[in-house]
Design a protein around this motif. Structure first.
Motif, PDB file in Angstrom:
ATOM      1  N   TRP A 125       5.558  87.212  43.920  1.00  0.00           N
ATOM      2  CA  TRP A 125       4.153  87.154  43.491  1.00  0.00           C
ATOM      3  C   TRP A 125       3.521  88.547  43.586  1.00  0.00           C
ATOM      4  CZ3 TRP A 125      -0.805  88.410  44.669  1.00  0.00           C
ATOM      5  CH2 TRP A 125      -1.811  87.800  43.909  1.00  0.00           C
ATOM      6  N   ARG A 146       2.200  90.451  40.282  1.00  0.00           N
ATOM      7  CA  ARG A 146       0.755  90.550  40.051  1.00  0.00           C
ATOM      8  C   ARG A 146       0.197  91.948  40.317  1.00  0.00           C
ATOM      9  NH1 ARG A 146       0.657  87.733  36.556  1.00  0.00           N
ATOM     10  NH2 ARG A 146      -1.617  87.686  36.499  1.00  0.00           N
ATOM     11  N   SER A 147       0.899  92.758  41.136  1.00  0.00           N
ATOM     12  CA  SER A 147       0.313  94.057  41.516  1.00  0.00           C
ATOM     13  C   SER A 147       1.266  95.255  41.395  1.00  0.00           C
ATOM     14  CB  SER A 147      -0.186  94.004  42.971  1.00  0.00           C
ATOM     15  OG  SER A 147       0.920  93.981  43.860  1.00  0.00           O
ATOM     16  N   CYS A 152     -12.747 103.497  46.613  1.00  0.00           N
ATOM     17  CA  CYS A 152     -11.539 103.966  45.928  1.00  0.00           C
ATOM     18  C   CYS A 152     -11.803 105.175  45.017  1.00  0.00           C
ATOM     19  CB  CYS A 152     -10.918 102.830  45.130  1.00  0.00           C
ATOM     20  SG  CYS A 152     -10.443 101.450  46.175  1.00  0.00           S
ATOM     21  N   ARG A 205      -4.959  85.768  51.806  1.00  0.00           N
ATOM     22  CA  ARG A 205      -3.788  86.321  51.106  1.00  0.00           C
ATOM     23  C   ARG A 205      -4.155  87.031  49.818  1.00  0.00           C
ATOM     24  NH1 ARG A 205      -0.539  81.372  48.149  1.00  0.00           N
ATOM     25  NH2 ARG A 205      -2.292  80.600  46.918  1.00  0.00           N
ATOM     26  N   THR A 206      -5.385  86.776  49.321  1.00  0.00           N
ATOM     27  CA  THR A 206      -5.760  87.423  48.053  1.00  0.00           C
ATOM     28  C   THR A 206      -6.082  88.912  48.249  1.00  0.00           C
ATOM     29  OG1 THR A 206      -8.133  86.941  48.196  1.00  0.00           O
ATOM     30  CG2 THR A 206      -6.742  85.236  47.226  1.00  0.00           C
ATOM     31  N   VAL A 254      -2.432  91.450  51.072  1.00  0.00           N
ATOM     32  CA  VAL A 254      -1.148  91.970  50.572  1.00  0.00           C
ATOM     33  C   VAL A 254      -1.328  93.253  49.744  1.00  0.00           C
ATOM     34  CG1 VAL A 254      -0.193  89.637  50.512  1.00  0.00           C
ATOM     35  CG2 VAL A 254      -1.181  90.607  48.429  1.00  0.00           C
ATOM     36  N   LEU A 255      -2.591  93.627  49.496  1.00  0.00           N
ATOM     37  CA  LEU A 255      -2.841  94.658  48.480  1.00  0.00           C
ATOM     38  C   LEU A 255      -3.076  96.074  49.025  1.00  0.00           C
ATOM     39  CD1 LEU A 255      -5.308  92.644  46.196  1.00  0.00           C
ATOM     40  CD2 LEU A 255      -2.860  93.001  45.841  1.00  0.00           C
ATOM     41  N   LEU A 263     -16.700  93.625  45.208  1.00  0.00           N
ATOM     42  CA  LEU A 263     -15.689  94.258  46.068  1.00  0.00           C
ATOM     43  C   LEU A 263     -16.447  94.928  47.197  1.00  0.00           C
ATOM     44  CD1 LEU A 263     -12.915  95.373  46.765  1.00  0.00           C
ATOM     45  CD2 LEU A 263     -13.118  96.987  44.882  1.00  0.00           C
ATOM     46  N   GLY A 296     -11.018  89.503  42.643  1.00  0.00           N
ATOM     47  CA  GLY A 296      -9.953  90.292  42.009  1.00  0.00           C
ATOM     48  C   GLY A 296      -9.962  90.295  40.498  1.00  0.00           C
ATOM     49  N   ALA A 301      -4.201 101.055  42.396  1.00  0.00           N
ATOM     50  CA  ALA A 301      -4.617  99.750  42.919  1.00  0.00           C
ATOM     51  C   ALA A 301      -3.648  98.668  42.485  1.00  0.00           C
ATOM     52  CB  ALA A 301      -6.017  99.397  42.453  1.00  0.00           C
ATOM     53  N   ARG A 336      -0.507  96.801  37.004  1.00  0.00           N
ATOM     54  CA  ARG A 336      -0.948  96.219  35.733  1.00  0.00           C
ATOM     55  C   ARG A 336      -2.202  96.921  35.205  1.00  0.00           C
ATOM     56  NH1 ARG A 336      -2.351  90.576  35.798  1.00  0.00           N
ATOM     57  NH2 ARG A 336      -2.756  90.764  38.012  1.00  0.00           N
ATOM     58  N   ILE A 337      -3.058  97.416  36.139  1.00  0.00           N
ATOM     59  CA  ILE A 337      -4.246  98.172  35.695  1.00  0.00           C
ATOM     60  C   ILE A 337      -3.780  99.507  35.105  1.00  0.00           C
ATOM     61  CG2 ILE A 337      -6.361  99.364  36.441  1.00  0.00           C
ATOM     62  CD1 ILE A 337      -6.744  97.197  38.543  1.00  0.00           C
ATOM     63  N   ASN A 375      -2.544  99.825  47.764  1.00  0.00           N
ATOM     64  CA  ASN A 375      -3.844 100.450  47.484  1.00  0.00           C
ATOM     65  C   ASN A 375      -4.347 101.135  48.759  1.00  0.00           C
ATOM     66  OD1 ASN A 375      -6.506 101.076  46.922  1.00  0.00           O
ATOM     67  ND2 ASN A 375      -6.954  99.117  45.929  1.00  0.00           N
ATOM     68  N   GLY A 381     -13.742 101.839  41.996  1.00  0.00           N
ATOM     69  CA  GLY A 381     -13.740 101.113  43.259  1.00  0.00           C
ATOM     70  C   GLY A 381     -15.058 100.413  43.530  1.00  0.00           C
TER      71      GLY A 381
HETATM   72  O1  UT7 Z   1      -9.097  99.529  44.397  1.00  0.00           O
HETATM   73  C1  UT7 Z   1     -10.259  98.980  43.892  1.00  0.00           C
HETATM   74  C2  UT7 Z   1     -10.007  98.204  42.726  1.00  0.00           C
HETATM   75  N1  UT7 Z   1      -9.270  97.009  43.033  1.00  0.00           N
HETATM   76  C3  UT7 Z   1      -8.570  96.500  42.082  1.00  0.00           C
HETATM   77  O2  UT7 Z   1      -8.455  97.113  41.072  1.00  0.00           O
HETATM   78  C4  UT7 Z   1      -7.927  95.140  42.231  1.00  0.00           C
HETATM   79  C5  UT7 Z   1      -8.132  94.360  40.961  1.00  0.00           C
HETATM   80  N2  UT7 Z   1      -7.576  93.044  40.909  1.00  0.00           N
HETATM   81  C6  UT7 Z   1      -6.236  92.799  40.971  1.00  0.00           C
HETATM   82  O3  UT7 Z   1      -5.454  93.690  41.159  1.00  0.00           O
HETATM   83  C7  UT7 Z   1      -5.746  91.398  40.726  1.00  0.00           C
HETATM   84  O4  UT7 Z   1      -6.821  90.594  40.278  1.00  0.00           O
HETATM   85  C8  UT7 Z   1      -5.112  90.738  41.967  1.00  0.00           C
HETATM   86  C9  UT7 Z   1      -3.752  91.381  42.242  1.00  0.00           C
HETATM   87  C10 UT7 Z   1      -6.020  90.868  43.155  1.00  0.00           C
HETATM   88  C11 UT7 Z   1      -4.847  89.233  41.716  1.00  0.00           C
HETATM   89  O5  UT7 Z   1      -4.097  89.022  40.537  1.00  0.00           O
HETATM   90  P1  UT7 Z   1      -4.536  87.892  39.503  1.00  0.00           P
HETATM   91  O6  UT7 Z   1      -3.537  87.844  38.453  1.00  0.00           O
HETATM   92  O7  UT7 Z   1      -5.958  88.200  39.091  1.00  0.00           O
HETATM   93  O8  UT7 Z   1      -4.415  86.576  40.361  1.00  0.00           O
HETATM   94  P2  UT7 Z   1      -5.547  85.510  40.738  1.00  0.00           P
HETATM   95  O9  UT7 Z   1      -6.505  86.080  41.721  1.00  0.00           O
HETATM   96  O10 UT7 Z   1      -6.096  84.911  39.491  1.00  0.00           O
HETATM   97  O11 UT7 Z   1      -4.653  84.410  41.461  1.00  0.00           O
HETATM   98  C12 UT7 Z   1      -3.689  83.668  40.734  1.00  0.00           C
HETATM   99  C13 UT7 Z   1      -3.046  82.663  41.675  1.00  0.00           C
HETATM  100  C14 UT7 Z   1      -4.068  81.793  42.405  1.00  0.00           C
HETATM  101  O12 UT7 Z   1      -3.528  80.493  42.483  1.00  0.00           O
HETATM  102  P3  UT7 Z   1      -4.081  79.336  41.520  1.00  0.00           P
HETATM  103  O13 UT7 Z   1      -5.547  79.231  41.806  1.00  0.00           O
HETATM  104  O14 UT7 Z   1      -3.792  79.803  40.123  1.00  0.00           O
HETATM  105  O15 UT7 Z   1      -3.277  78.143  41.934  1.00  0.00           O
HETATM  106  C15 UT7 Z   1      -4.112  82.396  43.786  1.00  0.00           C
HETATM  107  O16 UT7 Z   1      -4.446  81.450  44.782  1.00  0.00           O
HETATM  108  O17 UT7 Z   1      -2.304  83.332  42.695  1.00  0.00           O
HETATM  109  C16 UT7 Z   1      -2.700  82.860  43.978  1.00  0.00           C
HETATM  110  N3  UT7 Z   1      -2.583  83.954  44.932  1.00  0.00           N
HETATM  111  C17 UT7 Z   1      -1.450  84.231  45.592  1.00  0.00           C
HETATM  112  N4  UT7 Z   1      -0.243  83.660  45.587  1.00  0.00           N
HETATM  113  C18 UT7 Z   1       0.692  84.205  46.369  1.00  0.00           C
HETATM  114  C19 UT7 Z   1      -3.537  84.845  45.274  1.00  0.00           C
HETATM  115  N5  UT7 Z   1      -3.038  85.718  46.182  1.00  0.00           N
HETATM  116  C20 UT7 Z   1      -1.764  85.343  46.388  1.00  0.00           C
HETATM  117  C21 UT7 Z   1      -0.743  85.873  47.187  1.00  0.00           C
HETATM  118  N6  UT7 Z   1       0.471  85.288  47.139  1.00  0.00           N
HETATM  119  N7  UT7 Z   1      -0.909  86.966  47.968  1.00  0.00           N
END
Ligand code: UT7
Length: 324
Positions: free
Chosen positions: A34, A38-39, A114, A153-154, A157-158, A197, A216, A253, A256-257, A281, A312
């Motif tokens: 995951w 995702r990251s 950031c 966990r959201t 891990v980042l 954020l 996120g 960060a 994918r970004i 990050n 950020g």
């Molecule tokens: O540095 C400052 C700027 N910060 C950023 O640029 C971060 C920007 N955001 C991101 O990088 C992404 O949005 C994330 C990596 C944080 C998340 O990726 P996503 O594709 O947007 O995932 P999501 O938040 O939509 O979550 C998808 C699924 C959810 O489950 P359901 O609701 O679809 O059943 C989450 O509960 O993934 C689940 N999930 C996880 N699963 C396993 C969320 N965190 C985790 C995890 N492990 N750590």
């Protein structure tokens, strides 16, 4: 004649302890698959108990000074970009100056999360261009893992810990884009996105340092748009096309970004320095960590045109165009 802030040396430091996704998955409900999917993150470094942001900063600055062939006692200004200061006050920069600089020169922290390193470079560049100082150290240093809620966990891990620094020196240029040094800086913020954020603590709210909270998906969406616009703004201001840029050194960060931004800009992905897989990050430290990696492995060479961009909390975002 134009005064240019030339990057004379780059250095970085990552704490010794590194934690892989598989290790994290033992204590958090997540998986290597995951996190990578995702990251793009594979591992992060974590500051040892008692290891402070200033320790990370001092290690990075020491290397940057050595790379520049300079003594910290000759540096006129110390700026630390950080979200995780040793203490609420004084500035972490005071510790860096006390360790490496000479008493009496200005030192202060910049807080733009950031985007902090980009903000710090812009501030230092303006001090140099104004003729107020002839040299500066800008360091991005973070112990972001100290702000993590291990039950969330959201976010947990980042993020990771680390520091990266540059030594800037005033040199004379001709005012064109073939000059070495910083060619442009552009800074932005929009506080309407404060809650997207943020850290849920602080001296005037909870009297605790709090934990990182992030929407996120919304941050992701804004990041790709704002970063592509920031890059375009720098290109337009310097009257160059994206093809003129040798290296994009973005805030690290999410892979994918980085891919999304490169795609939006029509930039060859091979020209993007990516280190997020190795240290996650690290907020204000991520750009100088990536810059130092690119310089150390010989990809970024003297004379190369490097575009840095970040986004950020705040939101804050911006860019720095520099010829190495
Ligand atoms: O540095 C400052 C700027 N910060 C950023 O640029 C971060 C920007 N955001 C991101 O990088 C992404 O949005 C994330 C990596 C944080 C998340 O990726 P996503 O594709 O947007 O995932 P999501 O938040 O939509 O979550 C998808 C699924 C959810 O489950 P359901 O609701 O679809 O059943 C989450 O509960 O993934 C689940 N999930 C996880 N699963 C396993 C969320 N965190 C985790 C995890 N492990 N750590």
């Amino acid at each position: 004649m134009t005064i240019r802030s030339v990057i004379q040396g780059v250095g970085s430091y990552l704490p010794a302890k590194n934690v892989t996704n598989a290790e994290l998955a033992k204590k958090v409900d997540t998986s290597d698959e995951w996190i990578v999917d995702r990251s793009g993150i594979r591992e992060r470094h974590v500051a040892a108990e008692g290891e402070k942001t200033s320790d990370l900063a001092i290690a990075a600055v020491t290397k940057a000074l050595a790379a520049a062939g300079r003594d910290g006692k000759d540096i006129d200004l110390f700026i630390v970009a950080t979200t995780t200061p040793d203490h609420t006050f004084p500035a972490t920069a005071a510790r860096v100056q006390a360790a490496l600089g000479r008493p009496g020169v200005p030192s202060f922290d910049v807080q733009a999360v950031c985007s902090g390193f980009v903000y710090g470079l812009a501030v230092a560049d303006n001090f140099i261009k104004a003729g107020q100082v002839k040299s500066a150290v800008v360091v991005g240093a973070e112990a972001m893992t100290r702000l993590l809620d291990w039950n969330d966990r959201t976010t947990c891990v980042l993020f990771g810990d680390g520091a990266g620094a540059v030594v800037l020196g005033a040199e004379t240029g001709t005012g064109v884009t073939t000059d070495r040094g910083i060619l442009s800086t552009h800074l932005h913020s929009d506080g309407n996105y404060y809650d997207m954020l943020y850290c849920d603590g602080g001296p005037s709210t909870t009297q605790t340092s709090g934990y990182i909270r992030m929407k996120g998906k919304e941050v992701f969406r804004h990041a790709v748009v704002n970063l592509a616009e920031a890059v375009q703004e720098a290109l337009t201001a310097n009257k160059i096309s994206i093809d003129a840029v040798d290296w994009l050194v973005p805030h690290q960060a999410n892979k994918r970004i980085l891919d999304g931004t490169a795609h939006k800009l029509g930039l060859d992905p091979a020209k993007v320095i990516v280190t997020v897989d190795r240290h996650a990050n690290t907020s204000a430290a991520s750009i100088p960590l990536a810059l130092a990696a690119g310089v150390a492995d010989g990809r970024i060479k003297p004379g190369n045109l490097v575009l840095m961009e970040a986004m950020g909390g705040g939101f804050t975002w911006g860019s720095v165009l520099v010829r190495m």
